[in-house]
Design an enzyme around this catalytic site. Structure first.
Site, PDB file in Angstrom:
ATOM      1  N   GLU A  17       0.854  -1.191   0.000  1.00  0.00           N
ATOM      2  CA  GLU A  17       0.000   0.000   0.000  1.00  0.00           C
ATOM      3  C   GLU A  17       0.890   1.241   0.000  1.00  0.00           C
ATOM      4  OE1 GLU A  17      -4.212  -0.961   2.125  1.00  0.00           O
ATOM      5  OE2 GLU A  17      -2.531  -0.493   3.449  1.00  0.00           O
ATOM      6  N   GLU A  55      -4.405   1.329  -2.370  1.00  0.00           N
ATOM      7  CA  GLU A  55      -5.124   0.890  -1.171  1.00  0.00           C
ATOM      8  C   GLU A  55      -5.643  -0.522  -1.396  1.00  0.00           C
ATOM      9  OE1 GLU A  55      -6.851   0.877   2.590  1.00  0.00           O
ATOM     10  OE2 GLU A  55      -5.605   2.478   1.734  1.00  0.00           O
TER      11      GLU A  55
END
Length: 887
Positions: free
Chosen positions: A202, A207
């Site tokens: 990430e 994400e």
């Protein structure tokens, strides 16, 4: 949309905005005993009501105490903290006062203002909000932007005018996302193995989220708004749904639990519903790409991985509408994102900066309540502080009654009024009592029958008090008095920009002998305001009176449509005195006004006043002028029926009650006696007086025919407007020279008595401009010169709406305008769309344009068939120009 709590009730029987939020448990000990759900619900009601009042000019929260304490209690630490969070300050007293009266607890809320935070030097946002609903990406997390951060973000975006990222910038982003970032390699795949570990963690632009085990569609709809909006506001990125964020393993969602097309539809609908606000000319929504990647396990299709690639957004993307409320008429409503953004930031400073050359700011929005609009007055005119000293001066040693002439007139008309007022004023030693025949009319409300007069007291050690004096004691006056007082209070804050704590207390007095000229029940409001709502010193008194000046003298600027935002201008003291005329005692009035003295503005203001004084619909008021452009301009204001003189003489106007005539010096009797017809209509018997006001300026007479006006000596009563406020200094000087020429050799139809009026003229100085006279040009040279100058002016920031090209006659205009347009459109600049920039609307004749104005005026070969009125035509032409005049 975030709806307001239905248990909030706006009470309409007070001279202030009062929201009743029902029962709330108060006191720290009592609130500690509450269950969390009830505690949060009560807190939500309090904060929503407070937010609505902060954004609407202030008011009062009424709370019924749910606890049974007989002794006074405090609000409660959690409620106090929620208020601190709302205003982002520990200083509760800056906006709130608290008071307990019996079983009720009151929170007195001052209007929000964007003055700096006391804890630091940063500026408050222009509107109060519980949540901005704007999110941003920071590292691997999504953060909601608090109000101040959202304010800074929006200011930055609006200053960039919401320009879409440049091609070079987009190439860099694309290179980063498509080539440097391995996330795009996964995005390009059509299949992937269950349990594969993605070769990247990430980051700011990536994400990972897992699918929920239950209610998968609801889960996806929940996470889309915050993550997609955050990526869009932070340079773009990827949202992987179906990846464990710690191990980076691809888990996907089992095909038995969701359908591929259903998942696509849920994501698309959730993104489509995201509120977006543009500062630029484009109107696209969030730009994104979505990929549903097949996840295989043991050689068979197991399920799906969803990847959403979000592009950088040009302006602002919200996760939902902000949590912010306002009082709207008789209701409380939440704000949509676009409306919230418009209120959050100032009107575009680049738009308002063009006013700086000609106008002086009277009310900046930098530290004013949310509903305020900018106020400007022409440079060289009195500042609001000067107008306050002229109209409402405050003596240091006594209470002043003003206007003195009206007070003397009222006290002589009504026996016992002076004694009644003096008795009421006995406790007050310093301040001002402002009389009006109707404060309702002054506030653009309808006059109430039975009111002798009204008086506004603004004095030290007292809140403002609005006295309504009746002739007879009657029931039902509370609604009128409270509504007038509420309107005044709201206008002082939301129009006048007053930022202090303020309420206006209504008080009804009766002059009838049956009531012994006593007060009917004293102050109407049962709510007792804290001491801080009284005016403490002369500084506060004068600040409130300056706000009152803007309320009474402000009018919507003709520039508002051009600028794309609401702007107010101020009347001059001379114009305000004319506007304050008693209509019932001046049914017929001749108003003589020099060029640029504001005759048309006053005509429109008087029509608004007629509507309120006589409870008159717009179709009962007739505005008559000579030319169609002026007729259309006034007619579009929807305050009257507007016609030309020819239409007036052709049709029957039996339903008309009041008539306003503008630019009457250019009228003729070729179609009949218009003055006799207007006078006949307005002298018919009726339930109320009928008004006939005639505005004219003989210096601008455009013909030598009979006008139909009565002889000058019969034009009585009459008033004069001699303060010339329209033109820049050089143009004003040129006009004075032309007036001197007319005075020395007047046309035969200009009354000799009128010439003396020019000696009383006062020309407002302070605005730069220019006058250019080009002689001995042929038609082709004129067209080239005008086209070159127009393009030069456009390059310097003017628009085509600022420019008008005036010919001597309409026939000349029709003959030559196409050739001028063709020449203008030859010149091409990258930032100008020539075909739509230059239009027929830029061309007119001098006579048809009478009563109108532009920043820039070109006069083409001014000439007239009657040499006696050549200078009058030249004066009318030149006076149309605000800043730049070319002849």
């Amino acid at each position: 949309m975030e709806e307001y709590n239905s248990s909030l009730v706006l009470e309409l029987s007070h001279p202030d905005l009062v929201i009743n939020i029902g029962k709330v448990t108060l006191g720290e000990g009592n609130r500690k005993k509450l269950q969390k759900t009830q505690k949060d619900q009560e807190k939500e009601r309090v904060t929503q009501a407070v937010c609505a009042l902060l954004n609407s000019g202030g008011g009062v929260i009424r709370i019924e105490m749910a606890n049974k304490d007989e002794r006074p209690v405090e609000l409660g630490l959690d409620l106090e903290q929620s208020l601190r969070d709302l205003i982002e300050s520990s200083d509760l007293q800056a906006f709130f006062e608290f008071k307990q009266q019996g079983r009720h607890f009151y929170i007195f809320v001052k209007s929000w203002s964007s003055d700096p935070f006391p804890e630091d030097s940063s500026v408050r946002p222009r509107i109060c909000s519980l949540s901005s609903s704007l999110t941003r990406r920071s590292g691997t997390s999504v953060f909601p932007m608090h109000s101040r951060e959202a304010f800074d973000f929006l200011k930055k975006e609006s200053k960039n005018l919401g320009k879409e990222p440049s091609g070079e910038f987009l190439n860099v982003i694309n290179q980063k996302l498509n080539y440097s970032d391995p996330a795009d390699l996964v995005f390009q795949k059509d299949r992937i193995e269950h349990g594969d570990i993605l070769p990247f963690p990430e980051s700011q632009s990536i994400e990972f989220k897992q699918f929920a085990t239950k209610h998968i569609q609801d889960y996806v709809k929940t996470i889309i708004p915050q993550y997609v909006s955050a990526f869009a506001n932070s340079g773009g990125g990827y949202l992987f749904i179906g990846v464990d964020d710690k191990s980076r393993k691809v888990l996907g969602c089992a095909k038995e639990n969701i359908h591929r097309n259903s998942l696509k539809s849920v994501v698309a609908n959730a993104i489509h519903r995201l509120p977006v606000v543009h500062f630029c000319s484009s109107e696209p929504g969030v730009e994104y790409s979505m990929k549903i990647i097949d996840v295989f396990k043991g050689g068979e299709l197991y399920g799906y991985l969803c990847v959403i690639k979000v592009e950088p957004f040009c302006c602002a993307v919200f996760s939902k509408d902000p949590k912010s409320w306002m009082v709207n008429d008789k209701d409380i409503r939440s704000l949509k994102a676009k409306e919230w953004v418009d209120m959050m930031i100032d009107p575009n400073p680049e738009l308002l900066s063009e006013l700086a050359e000609t106008f002086e700011s009277q009310l900046s929005l930098s530290d004013r309540p949310p509903l305020c609009r900018p106020v400007y007055s022409k440079k060289g005119l009195e500042h609001k502080a000067d107008l306050q000293q002229h109209l409402f001066p405050v003596a240091s040693d006594h209470l002043r009654y003003t206007p003195e002439s009206l007070w003397k007139e009222l006290s002589s008309e009504h026996e016992g009024l002076e004694e009644l007022i003096n008795r009421q004023m006995h406790p007050f030693s310093q301040g001002i009592l402002i009389f009006s025949r109707s404060w309702a009319v002054d506030l653009n409300l309808q006059e109430k029958e039975g009111v002798i007069c009204e008086a506004l007291l603004i004095a030290q050690n007292s809140p403002p008090i609005l006295y309504t004096i009746l002739g007879e004691q009657e029931a039902g006056w509370e609604e009128y008095c409270t509504h007038t007082a509420l309107t005044l209070k709201q206008k002082l804050v939301n129009t006048g920009g007053y930022t202090g704590k303020v309420c206006v207390m209504p008080k009804v007095l009766c002059l009838s002998p049956a009531s012994s000229a006593e007060c009917l029940g004293g102050a109407i409001s049962p709510i007792h305001y804290p001491r801080s709502y009284s005016l403490a010193d002369t500084q506060q008194v004068e600040a409130l009176l300056q706000a009152l000046v803007i309320v009474l003298l402000g009018f919507r600027s003709f520039l508002s449509d051009q600028l794309g935002c609401e702007v107010l201008n101020l009347l001059t003291a001379q114009q305000y005195e004319l506007f304050s005329t008693n209509l019932r005692k001046n049914r017929e009035l001749f108003v003589h006004g020099l060029p640029g003295s504001g005759k048309t503005i006053m005509a429109m203001k008087i029509m608004e006043k007629i509507r309120n004084v006589f409870h008159c619909e717009a179709d009962r008021i007739l505005y008559i002028c000579e030319n169609q452009p002026l007729r259309n301009f006034v007619g579009n204001k929807k305050i009257c029926r507007a016609v030309t003189r020819k239409t007036f003489m052709r049709e029957n106007f039996g339903h008309i009650q009041h008539i306003i005539i503008d630019e009457a010096q250019n009228f003729r009797i070729e179609d009949g006696d218009w003055y006799w017809k207007a006078k006949t209509i307005t002298q018919r018997a009726g339930a109320c007086p009928r008004i006939l006001w005639i505005f004219l300026d003989y210096f601008q007479t455009s013909h030598v025919c009979r006008s139909g006006l009565p002889p000058f000596s019969y034009q009585y009563p009459r008033e004069q407007l001699t303060r010339v406020v329209r033109n820049a200094d050089e143009i004003a000087k040129y006009l004075q020279e032309i007036i001197q020429v007319i005075r020395e050799n007047p046309p035969p139809n200009l009354p000799s008595e009128y010439l003396a009026m020019s000696h009383e003229a006062k020309w407002v100085a302070g605005v730069a401009g220019n006058v250019t006279v080009k002689e001995d040009l042929d038609l082709e040279e004129m067209m080239v010169y005008v086209a070159d100058e127009c393009h030069s002016l456009l390059r310097n920031g003017y628009s085509a709406k600022d420019i008008v090209v005036l010919f001597s006659t309409a026939s000349e205009m029709d003959r030559y305008k196409d050739e001028f347009l063709k020449e203008m459109r030859k010149r091409k600049f990258s930032h100008i769309d020539d075909e739509s920039t230059f239009t027929d609307a830029m061309f007119d004749s001098v006579r048809r344009f009478s009563g109108l104005e532009r920043n820039i005026v070109f006069g083409i070969n001014p000439s007239t068939a009657e040499p006696a009125i050549f200078d009058n035509l030249l004066l009318c032409l030149a006076s149309r120009a605000n800043k730049h005049l070319y002849i």
